[in-house]
Design a protein around this motif. Structure first.
Motif, short mmCIF file in Angstrom:
data_model
loop_
_atom_site.label_atom_id
_atom_site.label_comp_id
_atom_site.label_asym_id
_atom_site.label_seq_id
_atom_site.Cartn_x
_atom_site.Cartn_y
_atom_site.Cartn_z
N ALA A 132 43.96 42.71 36.19
CA ALA A 132 44.02 43.02 37.61
C ALA A 132 45.16 42.29 38.28
CB ALA A 132 42.70 42.66 38.28
N LEU A 133 45.77 42.95 39.25
CA LEU A 133 46.85 42.37 40.05
C LEU A 133 46.38 42.40 41.50
CD1 LEU A 133 49.63 44.59 38.47
CD2 LEU A 133 49.09 42.24 37.80
N VAL A 134 46.52 41.29 42.21
CA VAL A 134 46.00 41.22 43.57
C VAL A 134 47.02 40.65 44.54
CG1 VAL A 134 44.17 40.32 45.06
CG2 VAL A 134 43.65 40.84 42.66
N ASP B 105 33.73 39.19 36.44
CA ASP B 105 33.51 40.50 35.83
C ASP B 105 34.02 40.49 34.39
OD1 ASP B 105 33.77 43.28 35.04
OD2 ASP B 105 33.59 43.79 37.17
N LYS B 106 33.15 40.75 33.44
CA LYS B 106 33.50 40.69 32.03
C LYS B 106 34.51 41.76 31.61
CE LYS B 106 29.15 38.55 30.60
NZ LYS B 106 27.93 38.67 29.75
N GLU B 107 34.64 42.81 32.41
CA GLU B 107 35.57 43.88 32.06
C GLU B 107 37.02 43.52 32.39
OE1 GLU B 107 34.56 47.95 32.84
OE2 GLU B 107 32.46 47.42 33.15
N PHE B 108 37.21 42.44 33.14
CA PHE B 108 38.56 41.98 33.46
C PHE B 108 38.82 40.68 32.71
CE2 PHE B 108 37.61 44.80 36.94
CZ PHE B 108 38.83 45.43 37.18
N LYS C 110 40.90 32.69 33.47
CA LYS C 110 41.34 34.08 33.57
C LYS C 110 42.38 34.28 34.67
CE LYS C 110 38.04 37.12 33.76
NZ LYS C 110 36.73 37.80 34.00
N LEU C 111 42.55 33.27 35.51
CA LEU C 111 43.40 33.41 36.69
C LEU C 111 44.84 32.96 36.43
CD1 LEU C 111 43.51 34.05 39.77
CD2 LEU C 111 43.04 31.61 40.14
N LYS C 112 45.79 33.76 36.87
CA LYS C 112 47.19 33.41 36.81
C LYS C 112 47.77 33.53 38.22
CE LYS C 112 51.43 34.17 34.15
NZ LYS C 112 52.05 34.92 33.03
N VAL C 113 48.30 32.43 38.74
CA VAL C 113 48.80 32.40 40.11
C VAL C 113 50.33 32.49 40.13
CG1 VAL C 113 48.88 31.09 42.25
CG2 VAL C 113 46.84 30.97 40.81
N HIS C 114 50.84 33.48 40.86
CA HIS C 114 52.28 33.64 41.02
C HIS C 114 52.62 33.27 42.47
CE1 HIS C 114 52.63 35.84 37.22
NE2 HIS C 114 51.59 36.55 37.61
N ILE C 115 53.34 32.18 42.66
CA ILE C 115 53.76 31.78 44.00
C ILE C 115 55.11 32.45 44.26
CG2 ILE C 115 54.35 29.86 45.52
CD1 ILE C 115 52.51 28.10 43.81
#
Length: 218
Positions: A3-5, A23-26, A43-48
């Motif tokens: 996912a991209l947010v 969510d296990k699907e992500f 699971k999180l990747k932060v792009h500043i």
């Protein structure tokens, strides 16, 4: 799924990111923000990023589904021009980058009453964004058009007052169609829509909260 947010630090965005991480699907959640966030998860990747310079981050907008829930108020932005920069240009550049990187599923939070021909600045701006994103011709586009949102610990005085008035009216059996939508319910609906592979027009109903979702395949 990946996912991209964009808009991850707002009320809806925070609920969305938290739910995506659970969510296990992500298996990966990439967020694009202007400053560091107080969230840590494997699971999180932060792009500043600097949203003024899409050429610096556009290649990172790569995944399975993109969620756009960025937005500001005229009061916070300071001017209509500054608000449009956030609510239209930043979001359009994110959508364009997603399309250029072959993201197939795009989910946009717009607003009830959005119309590019509206005489109301906010409604016109939201309508113009919807049309611009549609013209990118994603394989699947879902546009949510919620009315008043109910944000946890909201500092928007007018919004809080309006929500209280409508809730009072709801208790009297009035304005049921305008019942405030909690942001966590909107986030849940957005994630649910990402798992629906059908096309055409549809709506999603969760509990007694109704939120319109427009899907197009152009």
């Amino acid at each position: 799924m990946k996912a991209l947010v964009i808009g991850a630090t707002g009320a809806t965005g925070k609920d969305l990111v938290n739910q995506l991480l659970n969510d296990k699907e992500f298996d990966e959640v990439d967020i694009f923000v202007r400053k560091p966030v107080d969230i840590q998860d494997e699971k999180l990747k932060v792009h500043i990023v600097n949203f003024e310079k899409p050429e610096e981050w556009k290649d990172m907008v790569n995944g399975d589904v993109a969620f756009s829930c960025l937005g500001t108020t005229l009061k916070d932005a300071g001017s209509k021009e500054a608000q449009k920069k956030v609510d239209f240009y930043y979001q359009f550049e994110f959508a364009k980058a997603a399309k250029d990187n072959d993201v197939e599923d795009y989910i946009l939070v717009s607003a009830y009453g959005a119309n590019p021909k509206s005489k109301i600045f906010y409604s016109k701006m939201k309508g113009e964004l919807e049309e611009a994103v549609k013209q990118l011709h994603f394989n699947k586009i879902t546009i949510f058009k919620p009315g008043m949102l109910e944000r946890t610990n909201s500092e928007r005085t007018g919004e809080v007052l309006g929500s209280r008035i409508i809730k009072f009216a709801n208790k009297l059996g009035l304005l049921e169609s305008q019942k405030p939508l909690p942001t966590n319910i909107l986030a849940k609906a957005m994630i649910k829509s990402s798992k629906i592979k059908s096309n055409g027009y549809s709506s999603i109903k969760l509990g007694n909260i109704f939120c319109f979702a427009e899907k197009t395949n152009e």
